[in-house]
Design an enzyme around this catalytic site. Structure first.
Site, PDB file in Angstrom:
ATOM      1  CE1 TYR A  66      43.533  41.860  44.468  1.00  0.00           C
ATOM      2  CE2 TYR A  66      43.615  39.617  43.594  1.00  0.00           C
ATOM      3  CZ  TYR A  66      43.042  40.879  43.618  1.00  0.00           C
ATOM      4  OH  TYR A  66      41.967  41.159  42.793  1.00  0.00           O
ATOM      5  CG  ASP A  67      45.864  34.820  45.365  1.00  0.00           C
ATOM      6  OD1 ASP A  67      45.288  35.583  44.570  1.00  0.00           O
ATOM      7  OD2 ASP A  67      46.802  34.072  45.053  1.00  0.00           O
ATOM      8  CB  SER A  86      38.968  36.729  36.629  1.00  0.00           C
ATOM      9  OG  SER A  86      39.998  36.480  37.536  1.00  0.00           O
ATOM     10  CD  GLU A 118      46.928  26.229  29.000  1.00  0.00           C
ATOM     11  OE1 GLU A 118      47.228  27.219  28.322  1.00  0.00           O
ATOM     12  OE2 GLU A 118      46.023  25.425  28.671  1.00  0.00           O
ATOM     13  CE  LYS A 156      46.722  32.774  37.260  1.00  0.00           C
ATOM     14  NZ  LYS A 156      47.525  34.017  37.387  1.00  0.00           N
ATOM     15  CD  GLU A 185      49.086  36.602  31.207  1.00  0.00           C
ATOM     16  OE1 GLU A 185      49.164  37.167  32.309  1.00  0.00           O
ATOM     17  OE2 GLU A 185      47.996  36.311  30.670  1.00  0.00           O
ATOM     18  CE  LYS A 205      43.099  27.781  29.776  1.00  0.00           C
ATOM     19  NZ  LYS A 205      43.722  28.386  28.573  1.00  0.00           N
ATOM     20  CE  LYS A 247      48.045  32.618  41.705  1.00  0.00           C
ATOM     21  NZ  LYS A 247      47.275  33.725  42.291  1.00  0.00           N
TER      22      LYS A 247
END
Length: 402
Positions: A37-38, A83, A117, A119, A176, A292, A316
Site C-alpha cells: 500500500y505504501d 494522516s 513514540e 506507531k 489509538e 513530532k 515505517k
C-alpha cells in the site's frame, strides 16, 4: 513518461488506493500488505510531484481515510484528524528535520526537540470530554467526519469515562485503539470454537470489535487505548507535546512508556532502532515510530500541507520481517510421509498477519543456519508464502539455547 501516460497511471492509482482504503478503514479487511500500500501511495506522490498540473480532485494525497460507513451516526470533527507522511530511510528523517529547521528559520545552534513514540497499529479515535466526562467518541473516518462509536467506547473499558484532576472544560483526546496479541489469540480461539469469523491480525480484530451494532459484543472484547495527541481544547494543556502526554497520563489515560524526547537526528534514529529491536516483545503491534516537533508553538507555525502536518512524520518499519523467539521445533508429517521441521514461535505480526509457526525446510537447513530452541530469530513473510526463518540473531543467543 508523457503527460498522457502519467494521467492514465494517476487515474489507475486513485482507483486502486480508494479501493484499498475502503477495505482497510471501512471493512477492516485489507487485501494487500502495508508495504505494498505504501508503495502505491509513494508512486502517486512521485507522479504528482513530477506532473503537478495533473493532480486529480480525487487524489489520495488530498484525502484521509475513507467516508463513514452506514450503520453508525456521523460526527464532524472540531479539528481535522490528519494522516501522516511516511519516511523509510535515515536520509528521509534527516531531510524531515532539515525542512523543519528551514521553515522555522532555525540555525544549527538552535535547539529543535522532537519526540519519538511507537506507531501503534490500531484504529485512530477522538474522545471528547466536557466537564471532565466522556460525551463523544468518533473514529477518524475521512479526517473531517467520523463514525459515532460513543456507546461502544463507554463499555469497552479502554479509556476513562471521567478524567482525574482539573481538565479543561472541553478536551478532545486523540489516540489509538488496539488489541494486544494475547487477547487477539484468545479471541480467535473463541471465534473458531463458535464457528465465527477469524480475524487476520490484532488491528482488524480491534476495529471489528469496536464496530459492533451490539455494545455488549464490544464489552466482551479486551480493547486498549494509547493517547497520543489533542484535538479541540478550551484551554492549553501544556507548552510541549511531552508535557501534554504527562498531563494526559495524570488524567487517567495510558501513555506509551517508550516515548522519548530527542534533540538531534542521531537520537531519533537510535530510538527507532531500539523500539524496532523491542518490537516482538511489546505484546502489541507497531508498524513504525512517529516523530513530532515537541514545542506546540512550533507546531502551530509549521501547520499542515494537504492531508498531513508538516511537524510530524511516520518512520515505517519494513513490513515483511520481524524478530521473535523460537520456542520449540516440532516435526510435521506430510501426506506423503515426508518429515518437515516447523518452528514454534512467540506470536508476532509480519506483513499484516500474526505468525506463530514457520517452516525450517529440513535438517540441513537447521544445521546450516545454526538454529536452536530459545534463539532470537528474524522471520519473513511475503504475500502468501509460508513464513520462514531468515537468520538467527546470534548476538542475542541465550546461554541455555539448545
Amino acid at each position: 513518461m508523457s503527460e498522457a501516460e502519467a494521467s492514465a497511471e494517476l487515474a489507475s492509482l486513485a482507483g486502486a488506493i480508494a479501493f484499498h482504503d475502503a477495505r482497510y478503514h471501512g471493512d477492516d479487511a485489507p487485501v494487500i500488505s502495508d508495504a505494498d500500500y505504501d508503495a502505491l501511495v509513494a508512486r502517486n506522490r512521485a507522479l504528482e510531484s513530477a506532473f503537478p498540473g495533473l493532480v486529480r480532485t480525487d487524489s489520495p494525497s488530498l484525502r484521509v481515510g475513507t467516508p463513514v460507513a452506514s450503520g453508525f451516526g456521523k460526527v464532524r470533527h472540531a479539528k481535522p484528524m490528519l494522516s501522516l507522511n511516511n519516511g523509510f530511510t535515515d536520509e528521509d528523517i534527516a531531510d524531515f528535520a532539515a525542512r523543519i529547521r528551514r521553515f522555522l528559520s532555525l540555525s544549527d545552534e538552535d535547539e529543535l526537540a522532537l519526540t519519538a513514540e511507537p506507531k501503534i497499529d490500531g484504529l485512530s479515535l477522538s474522545l471528547r470530554y466536557e466537564g471532565g466526562r466522556l460525551v463523544q467518541a468518533a473514529t477518524r473516518g475521512d479526517g473531517a467526519e467520523g463514525e459515532d462509536v460513543t456507546a461502544n467506547i463507554r463499555v469497552a473499558g479502554a479509556a476513562p469515562l471521567e478524567l482525574a484532576g482539573t481538565p479543561p472544560r472541553v478536551l478532545e483526546v486523540r489516540g489509538e485503539l488496539y488489541m494486544d496479541r494475547a487477547d487477539f489469540l484468545a479471541l480467535n480461539e473463541a471465534q473458531d470454537a463458535a464457528d465465527s469469523k477469524i480475524f487476520a491480525n490484532p488491528r482488524n480484530a480491534a476495529a471489528g470489535s469496536l464496530r459492533q451494532k451490539d455494545p455488549a459484543v464490544t464489552a466482551s472484547r479486551r480493547l486498549r487505548f494509547f493517547a497520543y495527541s489533542l484535538g479541540e481544547a478550551s484551554a492549553p494543556l501544556a507548552a510541549t507535546h511531552m508535557e501534554s502526554l504527562a498531563a494526559l497520563g495524570a488524567m487517567g489515560f495510558s501513555i506509551n512508556p517508550l516515548s522519548r524526547r530527542c534533540t538531534d537526528v542521531a537520537s531519533l534514529l537510535d530510538t527507532y532502532a531500539g523500539i524496532g529491536a523491542a518490537r516482538a516483545d511489546l505484546g502489541y503491534d507497531i508498524d513504525g515510530v512517529v516523530y513530532k516537533v515537541d514545542r506546540h508553538d512550533y507546531q502551530e507555525r509549521l501547520g499542515q500541507v494537504a492531508r498531513a502536518p508538516r511537524w510530524a512524520l511516520a518512520h515505517k518499519f519494513p513490513a515483511e520481517q520481524a524478530e521473535t523467539t523460537l520456542n520449540d521445533i516440532d516435526i510435521q508429517v506430510g501426506r506423503t510421509g515426508a518429515l518437515t521441521p516447523v518452528a514454534r514461535l512467540a506470536p508476532v505480526t509480519v506483513g499484516g498477519v500474526v505468525v506463530s509457526n514457520a517452516t525450517l525446510h529440513n535438517e540441513d537447513e537447521i544445521r546450516r543456519k545454526d538454529i536452536r530452541i530459545g534463539d532470537r530469530v528474524v522471520i519473513q513473510r511475503a504475500g502468501d508464502v509460508i513464513p520462514q526463518v531468515v537468520r538467527v540473531i546470534t548476538e542475542q543467543r541465550p546461554a541455555d539455547s539448545t
